[in-house]
Design an enzyme around this catalytic site. Structure first.
Site, mmCIF file in Angstrom:
data_model
loop_
_atom_site.group_PDB
_atom_site.id
_atom_site.type_symbol
_atom_site.label_atom_id
_atom_site.label_comp_id
_atom_site.label_asym_id
_atom_site.label_seq_id
_atom_site.Cartn_x
_atom_site.Cartn_y
_atom_site.Cartn_z
ATOM 1 N N TYR A 2 -10.598 -0.009 0.390
ATOM 2 C CA TYR A 2 -10.472 0.549 1.743
ATOM 3 C C TYR A 2 -9.109 1.200 1.929
ATOM 4 C CZ TYR A 2 -7.221 -2.655 4.173
ATOM 5 O OH TYR A 2 -6.108 -3.329 4.612
ATOM 6 N N ARG A 3 -8.167 0.924 1.029
ATOM 7 C CA ARG A 3 -6.772 1.326 1.204
ATOM 8 C C ARG A 3 -6.107 0.986 -0.121
ATOM 9 N NH1 ARG A 3 -3.590 -2.052 5.857
ATOM 10 N NH2 ARG A 3 -1.624 -0.939 5.955
ATOM 11 N N TYR B 202 0.826 -1.210 0.000
ATOM 12 C CA TYR B 202 0.000 0.000 0.000
ATOM 13 C C TYR B 202 0.858 1.258 0.000
ATOM 14 C CZ TYR B 202 -3.886 -3.104 1.407
ATOM 15 O OH TYR B 202 -4.840 -4.090 1.477
#
Lengths: 134, 536
Positions: B481-482, B91
């Site tokens: 979500y990310r 991420y």
């Protein structure tokens, strides 16, 4: 902060006394390990420091158990021609250890000086190459 | 020496001098050999012009030093990007969103301020890893469990701020929900505490998260409104016993009833994290099954189910985890079996029972994070230098949220598998894919896209596929979500209700709180005014 030999020994003793409460991945915290900016003068202290740095930063992936991802990967890579556990190797040279720590390889990322300082890299390199050539 | 964008060299040199005065010259990094260690190790754009590089890094030891660094950055309008342990791999790693930023490396701030095993909370600094917090607790024989994600080397604070998740009980495994109060250095260098930390003399920082007035903590998660220097977390009291049992069901559409019943158990507080899986993937390389999977989706789903039933295999399984008194976990397992027996053909197995304190030899081969034990074993899945993983040097996580229902799982299986087929790619999904359950109240249909250290074209293809799937998901209301920095603008763009009212509100706040736009420009898709306007 400098590494305290006594602190490490005391912690190890404490852990050994905990008996059944002891579970995997016990050891020092990064705060207790600290970051050295200068290498110890004596060879004995250098190797002790190297072992402590190895135990904190490397062992969680490169420990002797096959569940450890680095060890599992090296077992496949070397197929028995070299030991999969780094501490059992006798062929590593300092440049190789430094390259792995600062470049990484495959999924292993590189480590920054706020994690493994240059002095601590020297120590862990000394630790991992102490049996080289034997 | 690289210079941050929009900063003149003289100001930058002056700022670096002030950084050195604040933290000491050993902890300001400007040489290439050091700054290159702040790239994203799993960057999907590595060795391409878009790859994010940093101009310098500064590593303060304490909050006062953070304040000094931030004041200097604000004075000279230097873009800075705080990281905790910098292990946000998949991420974004330790890299900022804006090339030329100065990384504020908080790894040295690794103090465990407090762990209370009577009131069950911890207060820690950003450099404290899950390994650190676990070892601190073990050394003192404190009776609390931590909830950790798969890799134990990450930051407790950083993971929560990225909406990271773990494996135990719902209220603990959503790490941001389990946080309680924070200390933040604001963009002008001022120090703020939220929740009960805002009340001088209060001893309830780790206990009551709201304090009084607006609850602003969310601004500092996936956001760029300040530098978090301490956070409190609720901890799980060490239970007496753990029991894991598995239910297996035979049909593809059984996922509908299975999820409904497991939701009932989980949301009523009877189980910890459920884990869905399928035994079928172990057979996907067998020629007969591979052929089944090569067909169009509907046919493939039908034939796969027939194959499973013909071979007397379950189609899905769900592992149920119970924590609590010995008598209670057994009773709850019996209750779960009673409810789940309504599914025709459901079978049950009791897998493990443990009691705390747990000894080392009892957890070998078990899913240690479910017991609150941090480790790195997850990387074993990827670090295999064999043909299958050649060129798989990291990954970027595609992590869309879907409803917590079996119907949504069936739809996601079909939508994504068909999308891979249309793109001519090997599919990461199939007609028996199961959802990830880290989120307490939603599923994630997560998949890891490979990232290569050397194959630029492969990375480009993977980014195109990622973008296509993200857009396809968003059309159905499934949002990430990310996500890695290179996709954050895209994903924020999907959250577009009422002409992007949410993003516009964040931008309004950003301009007010951080008028010079120094903190984490672009993080979460929120850019400071001068960069937004430059792009418009």
């Amino acid at each position: 902060m400098h590494y305290s030999k006594f602190g490490f020994a005391a912690t190890a003793l404490l852990l050994s006394l905990q008996g059944s409460a002891q579970v995997p991945e016990d050891g020092l915290t990064s705060r207790e390990l600290g970051i050295s900016l200068e290498s110890p003068i004596s060879r004995v202290e250098l190797l002790e420091r190297g072992e402590a740095v190895y135990d904190y930063w490397c062992n969680t992936c490169h420990g002797p158990e096959m569940l450890k991802p680095g060890t599992a990967a090296l077992a496949i890579k070397y197929r028995g021609e070299l030991p999969a556990t780094l501490t059992e190797r006798t062929d590593m040279v300092p440049e190789f250890v430094e390259l792995m720590v600062r470049e990484g390889i495959s999924m292993m990322p590189f480590f920054r000086p706020t994690e493994i300082s240059n002095a601590d890299l020297d120590a862990v390199t000394a630790y991992l190459t102490q049996n080289t050539g034997e | 020496m690289a210079i941050p964008p929009g900063v003149n060299e003289q100001d930058f040199r002056t700022a670096l001098g002030e950084f050195e005065s604040a933290v000491g010259s050993d902890w300001v990094f400007t040489e290439d050999e050091d700054t290159r260690l702040y790239r994203d190790a799993y960057s999907p754009v590595q060795n391409e012009p878009e790859e994010i590089l940093v101009s310098a890094a500064v590593a303060p030891d304490n909050t006062e030093e953070v304040q000094q660094v931030v004041r200097t950055a604000n004075r000279y309008r230097i873009p800075i990007y705080p990281i905790s342990t910098g292990r946000n791999l998949g991420y974004g790693g330790s890299a900022p969103n804006l090339s030329g930023s100065v990384v504020l490396d908080l790894k040295r701030m690794n103090r465990v301020i407090e762990v209370d095993d009577k009131r069950h909370y911890a207060i820690v600094e950003p450099g404290v890893s899950y390994f650190d917090l676990y070892r601190y607790i073990q050394d003192r024989n404190l009776k609390v469990l931590i909830d950790c994600p798969d890799p134990g080397w990450g930051s407790v604070v950083g993971n929560a701020l990225d909406h990271g998740v773990g494996y135990t009980w719902g209220a603990y495994r959503d790490h941001f929900i389990s946080h309680c109060g924070m200390e933040v250095v604001l963009p002008d260098g001022e120090l703020m505490r939220t929740g009960m930390g805002a009340l001088p003399g209060a001893d309830t920082w780790g206990e009551y998260r709201y304090g009084f007035g607006p609850h602003v903590d969310g601004l500092f998660s996936q956001g760029n409104f300040g530098v978090v220097t301490k956070m409190g977390f609720h901890l799980f009291p060490e239970p007496e016993a753990y029991l894991k049992g598995t239910v297996s069901v035979p049909a593809r559409r059984d996922i509908i009833d299975l999820v409904a019943i497991v939701n009932q158990l989980e949301h009523a507080g009877l189980i910890g994290m459920p884990r869905y899986n399928t035994p079928l993937t172990a057979h996907f390389s067998e020629p007969e099954v591979a052929e089944i999977l090569n067909q169009p989706f509907a046919r493939s789903a039908q034939d796969l189910e027939r194959w499973a039933q013909g071979n007397d295999m379950a189609y899905y399984r769900c592992e149920l985890q119970f924590y609590g008194p010995g008598e209670t976990v057994r009773a709850n397992w019996n209750y779960a079996q009673r409810l789940l027996s309504d599914i025709p053909g459901a079978k049950f197995s009791l897998d493990h029972e443990l009691q705390w304190p747990i000894a080392a030899d009892e957890v070998e081969g078990l899913h240690k994070v479910a017991l609150g034990i941090p480790n790195m074993e997850i990387f074993r899945l990827g670090t295999r230098p064999d043909a299958e993983t050649l060129g798989w040097d990291g990954e970027m996580w595609f992590a869309p949220l879907i409803p917590k229902s079996g119907e949504a799982v069936l739809e996601a299986q079909e939508v994504f598998t068909e999308a891979f087929r249309e793109m001519g790619m090997r599919s990461f999904t199939h007609p028996a894919s199961t959802p990830a359950t880290w989120m307490y109240r939603a599923f994630i249909f997560i998949m890891g896209f490979p990232v290569s250290r050397i194959d630029v074209e492969a990375n480009q293809r993977q980014r195109e596929a990622f973008t296509h799937l993200a857009n396809l998901g968003a059309e159905r209301g499934w949002g990430e979500y990310r996500t890695p920095p290179v996709f954050q603008d895209l994903i924020m763009g999907h959250y577009s209700f009422n002409d992007h009212a949410l993003r516009r509100f964040s931008e309004t706040l950003k301009d007010a709180v951080d008028p010079n736009g120094i903190i984490s420009a672009g993080r979460g898709g929120i850019w400071p005014k001068h960069i937004r306007e430059g792009r418009a």
